[in-house]
Motif scaffolding. Structure first.
Motif: not given
Length: 406
Positions: A312-315, A352-356, A373-392
């Motif tokens: 679920d989370w990468v540390i 502010g972009k990809a997690g805690i 972090a283990i609370e599902p709503e916390v995961f859902d919030y940060w998962h929704a913010k992830l940007n898979n686009q490679q601007e680089a």
């Protein structure tokens, strides 16, 4: 057709460091875009017949070495100023993109400039080796306390056999070699700012993230009724700088009700080659949390998506500044939010972009972050913010095109 030469201190199929992988990914991207590219990678050992170069598929292996690690220098000048000189003259590129000088010598830069006075020379910064003799970590040698800048008197305290004057001369020698570079690239603003403060010309330092191969995000792990996001994962080398000991201590500090739900997979290796003190510390911590931690060992790049899909989370609990750890990019593109130390490139890429983020080096702060972090709503919030686009990708292509047309 525009020609690009890449020079790396290792081939990614032989040495899987971040700089090697970053240079290889960019090389592959430009090949796909129709550029005529040559990849030169320094290699250990002598080639068959003792020549300076050998081949690995379409790539060139460069057999040379560095003789003075204090000054990042080499006395093996023929491989640079004669053999590499002839190879570069023959290929005649528009751009030479250097991704490291380690194992070849800082004299690589004037050697390239001498061979190709009209070509654009680019150097991508990957760590702090030029300004820090302590493996480029920017931490004190004995205490591992963070260094905010390179100061000759502080460097002398870490390495008493070298005077502050030695470090002053070292810095000026390295900057003199860097003067042969036209443009510098940094994957993070943090690293770029450190180098500008150290002495690089600000107008010639460009912040562009490293390129990744195309990765498809994995769907979030399916939860059972009332299950939480308790599958954690660590990806990286097991050494004193990566903070696995901090993470294991944090697991031991979790409230019993939380710890009973948590599971941590450690994907990495090299504990066996660390100092006895560090090995004993980690082994004792592992014994304390053996009920909820598995050592999964090293992995190949093609195994990463499936391993990361399990969590679920990468540390990332690193205790040094880091620059732009590739695992952060990989986690984002594979759809996994992160928990990371609040320093350096980790803070820049995650907060502010990809997690805690948590207080670096604090097991208690990390334990608190895990509980949150283990609370599902916390995961859902940060998962929704992830940007898979490679601007680089587009940024690198524009940058190379500008260099070729300059």
């Amino acid at each position: 057709m525009k020609k690009i030469v890449f020079i790396s201190h290792g081939h990614p199929e032989l040495s899987k460091g971040g700089a090697e992988v970053a240079s290889w990914n960019l090389y592959q991207l430009l090949l796909e875009q129709g550029y005529d590219c040559l990849y030169i990678a320094r290699a250990d050992g002598a080639s068959h017949g003792g020549s300076t170069f050998s081949s690995r598929g379409n790539e060139v292996l460069f057999h040379t070495g560095m003789t003075d690690w204090f000054n990042l220098s080499t006395s093996h000048l023929k491989p640079l100023f004669t053999d590499l000189y002839e190879l570069l003259k023959q290929f005649d590129p528009d751009v030479v993109h250097i991704h490291h000088y380690a194992h070849m010598g800082i004299e690589l830069f004037p050697a390239v400039r001498k061979a190709l006075p009209k070509a654009k020379v680019v150097f991508t910064l990957h760590e702090f080796m030029a300004m820090c003799m302590h493996n480029g970590q920017m931490v004190k040698r004995e205490t591992l306390k963070l260094c905010n800048k390179a100061v000759s008197t502080d460097c002398h305290q870490c390495f008493p056999s070298h005077s502050p004057g030695d470090f002053f001369l070292r810095k000026n020698y390295i900057l003199d070699q860097f003067s042969h570079v036209d443009e510098f690239v940094s994957p993070s603003h943090f690293l770029a700012q450190r180098y500008v403060e150290w002495g690089l010309p600000k107008d010639n330092v460009h912040v562009i993230e490293n390129v990744l191969p195309t990765l498809s995000p994995a769907k979030p792990r399916t939860l059972t009724t009332e299950e939480k996001r308790t599958k954690l994962a660590f990806f990286g080398q097991v050494n004193p700088y990566k903070g696995l000991d901090i993470l294991l201590k944090a697991i031991s500090l979790l409230p019993e009700a939380v710890r009973e739900q948590i599971h941590l997979d450690v994907h990495g290796a090299n504990l066996d080659i660390q100092t006895s003190d560090f090995k004993e510390k980690v082994e004792a911590l592992l014994e304390d949390v053996k009920d909820c931690v598995d050592l999964r060992g090293p992995y190949e790049s093609e195994q990463l998506p499936s391993r990361m899909a399990e969590c679920d989370w990468v540390i990332i609990p690193s205790i040094w500044w880091e620059n732009s750890p590739v695992v952060i990019q990989e986690a984002i593109h594979l759809g996994r939010p992160l928990i990371g130390s609040n320093i350096g490139g980790m803070k820049e890429k995650i907060e502010g972009k990809a997690g805690i983020t948590f207080e670096a080096r604090s097991a208690a702060s990390l334990a608190s972050a895990i509980v949150n972090a283990i609370e599902p709503e916390v995961f859902d919030y940060w998962h929704a913010k992830l940007n898979n686009q490679q601007e680089a990708v587009e940024q690198h292509l524009q940058f190379i095109e500008q260099l070729c047309n300059a």
